[in-house]
Motif scaffolding. Structure first.
Motif, PDB file in Angstrom:
ATOM      1  N   ALA A  75      35.410  58.381  49.251  1.00 48.13           N
ATOM      2  CA  ALA A  75      35.391  57.532  48.063  1.00 48.13           C
ATOM      3  C   ALA A  75      36.155  56.256  48.362  1.00 48.13           C
ATOM      4  N   GLY A  76      35.826  55.229  47.615  1.00 49.68           N
ATOM      5  CA  GLY A  76      36.509  53.953  47.780  1.00 49.68           C
ATOM      6  C   GLY A  76      35.841  52.884  46.951  1.00 49.68           C
ATOM      7  N   THR A  77      35.881  51.662  47.452  1.00 47.71           N
ATOM      8  CA  THR A  77      35.242  50.546  46.777  1.00 47.71           C
ATOM      9  C   THR A  77      33.986  50.160  47.559  1.00 47.71           C
ATOM     10  N   TYR A  78      33.142  49.356  46.931  1.00 45.55           N
ATOM     11  CA  TYR A  78      31.926  48.907  47.611  1.00 45.55           C
ATOM     12  C   TYR A  78      31.646  47.442  47.306  1.00 45.55           C
TER      13      TYR A  78
ATOM     14  N   GLN B  50      28.656  47.694  51.850  1.00 39.61           N
ATOM     15  CA  GLN B  50      29.872  48.046  52.580  1.00 39.61           C
ATOM     16  C   GLN B  50      30.681  49.003  51.722  1.00 39.61           C
ATOM     17  N   HIS B  51      31.019  50.146  52.291  1.00 35.56           N
ATOM     18  CA  HIS B  51      31.908  51.105  51.647  1.00 35.56           C
ATOM     19  C   HIS B  51      33.293  50.936  52.283  1.00 35.56           C
ATOM     20  N   HIS B  52      34.274  50.582  51.482  1.00 34.82           N
ATOM     21  CA  HIS B  52      35.658  50.458  51.950  1.00 34.82           C
ATOM     22  C   HIS B  52      36.345  51.765  51.562  1.00 34.82           C
ATOM     23  N   ILE B  53      36.611  52.604  52.552  1.00 35.00           N
ATOM     24  CA  ILE B  53      36.996  53.991  52.295  1.00 35.00           C
ATOM     25  C   ILE B  53      38.499  54.134  52.064  1.00 35.00           C
TER      26      ILE B  53
END
Length: 161
Positions: free
Chosen positions: A97-100, A108-111
């Motif tokens: 989980a994170g931001t996108y 882009q998934h920033h984990i």
């Protein structure tokens, strides 16, 4: 063959034009309907049988994903689970989980948190193609976790909500 797969993966970034990007209403929940990997050196396509997974994108810029792959062990009970079963359960899942950030052709998934600490704090980029209610994600080439072979993964997600 390797150059063909690399070119296809790189070309995925331009599949959607900026005009198309406005048509994608990304926030929501998607079910994984297809998963396969292509081994770069040989071009061999390895399908995943009955992929199970969900990915959700919020309007707040956060995302979460859980994927499990068969076969998975089914321990008799939590008290009787073996170390081998624990390893096999871990090996057959992906969760983070994170931001996108989404620009219409790449996501882009920033984990922030992950079942695999190697990914925590990293950015995962996927090339995106839309077909109706489905999004096809293609990864850049990477060493596959089970055999180290340079691979490109393709995942097809269908919006359910």
């Amino acid at each position: 063959m390797r150059n063909i797969v690399l070119a296809a993966a790189a070309g995925g970034a331009s599949i959607l034009s900026p005009a198309f990007a406005a048509d994608i209403d990304l926030p929501g929940t998607y079910k994984l309907v297809v998963e396969q990997r292509t081994i770069v050196d040989t071009g061999e396509i390895v399908p995943v049988t009955n992929p199970l997974g969900f990915i959700s994108y919020g309007n707040d810029g956060r995302m979460i994903v859980l994927i499990v792959r068969n076969p998975r062990p089914k321990p008799e009970s939590a008290e009787k689970i073996t170390d081998e079963q624990r390893v096999d359960l871990f090996r057959t899942m992906t969760a983070y989980a994170g931001t996108y950030k989404f620009d219409g052709s790449t996501i882009q998934h920033h984990i922030d948190i992950s079942m695999n600490e190697v990914w925590t704090g990293t950015k995962q980029t996927r090339f995106v193609k839309q077909e109706g209610s489905r999004l096809t994600y293609t990864t850049p080439p990477f060493p596959f976790h089970t055999d180290g072979k340079l691979s490109v993964n393709t995942l097809v997600w269908e919006k359910i909500k």
